[in-house]
Design an enzyme around this catalytic site. Structure first.
Site, short mmCIF file in Angstrom:
data_model
loop_
_atom_site.label_atom_id
_atom_site.label_comp_id
_atom_site.label_asym_id
_atom_site.label_seq_id
_atom_site.Cartn_x
_atom_site.Cartn_y
_atom_site.Cartn_z
N GLU A 23 8.26 16.52 8.75
CA GLU A 23 8.27 15.06 8.61
C GLU A 23 9.70 14.54 8.77
O GLU A 23 10.61 14.99 8.07
CB GLU A 23 7.73 14.65 7.24
N GLU A 64 1.15 12.57 -3.89
CA GLU A 64 1.04 12.07 -2.51
C GLU A 64 2.35 12.39 -1.84
O GLU A 64 3.40 11.91 -2.28
CB GLU A 64 0.78 10.56 -2.49
N LYS A 119 9.30 5.42 -13.50
CA LYS A 119 10.61 5.70 -12.93
C LYS A 119 10.56 5.46 -11.40
O LYS A 119 9.99 6.25 -10.66
CB LYS A 119 11.01 7.16 -13.21
N CYS A 171 4.57 7.46 5.00
CA CYS A 171 3.97 8.80 5.08
C CYS A 171 2.73 8.77 5.95
O CYS A 171 2.24 9.80 6.36
CB CYS A 171 3.69 9.36 3.70
C1 UN1 Z 1 0.17 2.32 4.36
O1 UN1 Z 1 0.33 2.95 5.40
O2 UN1 Z 1 -0.32 1.18 4.36
O3 UN1 Z 1 4.35 6.46 1.14
C2 UN1 Z 1 0.52 2.83 3.03
C3 UN1 Z 1 3.58 6.05 2.01
C4 UN1 Z 1 2.15 5.88 1.63
C5 UN1 Z 1 1.68 4.50 1.71
C6 UN1 Z 1 1.29 4.12 3.07
N1 UN1 Z 1 1.94 6.40 0.30
O4 UN1 Z 1 3.99 5.78 3.13
#
Ligand code: UN1
Length: 477
Positions: free
Chosen positions: A379, A246, A171, A280
């Site tokens: 954030e 994550e 999804k 992130c």
């Molecule tokens: C990166 O910085 O190359 O959602 C990858 C995000 C991370 C991936 C970052 N899971 O920004």
């Protein structure tokens, strides 16, 4: 307009659809994409469950061939898929093509991993007994992905799931169905048996919720907000289900007096503002020691002046639009909060107009921020960073670690002593020396600590930890 449909049990289905709009030009409709129902999610899970016994026993050559074929097609179409990604997500074209290339590399890597599955044979503590330790697939995996890496994150969850013999219900985020559909279409045509990979596009509150409520998902891997991550965790505990999360970041970039100024500015500009700060792994806290502070702020401000904010598809654009109006409001709300709490707006802060109607925001730099301000703790997920002035390395390290998050952390320094100390003492899952905090390799572990992540690492051979389950078998010889 054609409707790009969901893939359930090997059939393209769905007549309810919604528009996929470009954030660079809200008049540009990228396509019509199916909106799945809770019932669709249930059917997809049932199809994945039915396909599991055969796929879990499939030969390694078959898995290798399919993943390899997908990698080859993604790479061959990188310009076209990159343009689709840039158009639907707003990442600039070169970054988007880079992300597509990364997706191809990930499929290539896991095609190889399918040929390298291993176990261990060890002696028992008792005589005449042999012990085998093997890894088995988990079962049906639910994959829930965010909008900010619309092809790389699906790739780094789908590729290992399939490589290790799991079946999948995928999804994608509502805002980016285009790349999700393309990657599923490619894998489907590469020869995956019916039901091994199912795509259910639609709302999180409908499709995502139906996945959380299902007793038949053995695992869920999720990338997205901390709030939703917690819901995934709670629902998964309820169902004795393995989960991998994550989530957010509030990544520090420390700049020490002895830093190479150009290296520090390039790393900060990249980490804070490229991909519109919508990573992130972005660094939004620039923690700078007194001696270099003014020079660093001046040089970074000069750099920001040279960055063009415009349509993601236009040549010469450095920063594309914010992904949608909701995210733009969140960014501008935080800019207000930063000012109210006493940070100094050193650059940017304005929503701007371009030739095409989109969600354009100037890169925004605050100075005189403290680590207690909301802009330093929460954030933002936009092109907004703040400079926090500190006395020395010791204070910089303490401030860097003083955060609920722990995904990535960077330091700009020419001192081996400080670089080494920072690598050892940073409370982040990934540490970067003289490099941006964002922009990671495809073949090594990715993940964080504290509120940023939960569960085993993603990517590289470490991915096996989540996507397999260990069995220990004893035989009397
Ligand atoms: C990166 O910085 O190359 O959602 C990858 C995000 C991370 C991936 C970052 N899971 O920004």
């Amino acid at each position: 307009m054609t409707i790009y449909q969901n893939l359930i049990a090997g059939e393209w289905v769905g007549s309810e659809a919604s528009k996929n709009i470009s954030p660079s030009d809200t008049n540009d409709v990228v396509g019509m994409y199916a909106q799945g129902s809770a019932e669709d999610a249930k059917q997809a899970i049932a199809a994945a469950k039915a396909a599991f016994p055969a796929w879990s026993r499939s030969g390694i050559l078959e898995r290798h061939a399919i993943l390899r074929k997908a990698s080859d097609e993604i790479l061959a179409r990188k310009e076209e898929l990159g343009a689709l990604l840039a158009r639907e997500e707003g990442k600039i074209l070169p970054e988007a093509i880079g992300e597509v290339t990364r997706a191809a590399q990930i499929f290539d890597f896991f095609a190889g991993e399918a040929l390298r599955l291993t176990g261990e044979v060890v002696p028992s503590a008792r005589p005449n007994i042999g012990v085998e330790i093997t890894r088995e697939p988990l079962g049906v995996i639910g994959i829930i992905t965010p909008w900010n890496f619309p092809i790389a994150i699906p790739a780094w969850k789908i590729a290992p799931a399939l490589c290790y013999g799991n079946t999948v219900v995928f999804k994608p985020a509502d805002l980016v169905p285009g790349c999700a559909w393309a990657i599923v279409d490619i894998l489907h045509r590469a020869g995956l048996p019916k039901g091994v990979l199912n795509l259910v596009m639609g709302r999180g509150s409908v499709v995502g919720q139906a996945m959380l409520d299902s007793p038949d998902l053995a695992g869920i891997t999720f990338t997205g907000s901390t709030g939703t991550g917690k819901r995934v965790a709670m629902a998964s505990i309820e169902h004795n289900r393995k989960f991998q999360l994550e989530m957010g970041g509030k990544n520090p970039m420390v700049v020490l007096d002895d830093a190479d100024l150009n290296v520090a500015v390039e790393a900060a500009a990249n980490s804070g503002f490229f991909s519109t700060g919508q990573r992130c792994t972005a660094s939004s806290r620039l923690i700078v020691t007194e001696g270099i502070h003014d020079k660093f702020v001046a040089a970074l401000t000069e750099k920001l002046k040279t960055l063009n904010v415009d349509n993601a598809l236009k040549a010469g654009t450095h920063i594309g639009p914010v992904v949608d109006d909701k995210q733009l409001k969140q960014d501008t709300d935080y800019i207000k909060i930063g000012k109210q709490q006493g940070a100094r707006l050193a650059y940017g802060g304005e929503v701007i107009k371009r030739d095409t109607p989109g969600f354009y925001l100037q890169p925004t730099l605050f100075t005189e921020a403290t680590n207690q301000m909301r802009i330093s703790r929460e954030e933002i997920f936009g092109p907004v960073a703040s400079v926090i002035r500190v006395k020395n390395y010791e204070e910089a390290l303490a401030v860097a670690n003083d955060t609920p998050f722990g995904l990535s952390a960077g330091i700009a320094t020419t001192s081996l002593k400080y670089a080494t100390h920072f690598k050892r003492n940073s409370e982040a899952g990934m540490v970067m020396v003289n490099l941006p905090t964002a922009g990671v390799d495809f073949h090594v572990p990715f993940g964080g600590r504290k509120a940023s992540s939960f569960g085993p690492r993603e990517q590289g051979k470490y991915a096996a930890e989540f996507f397999t389950v260990v069995k220990t078998a004893y035989t009397l010889a």
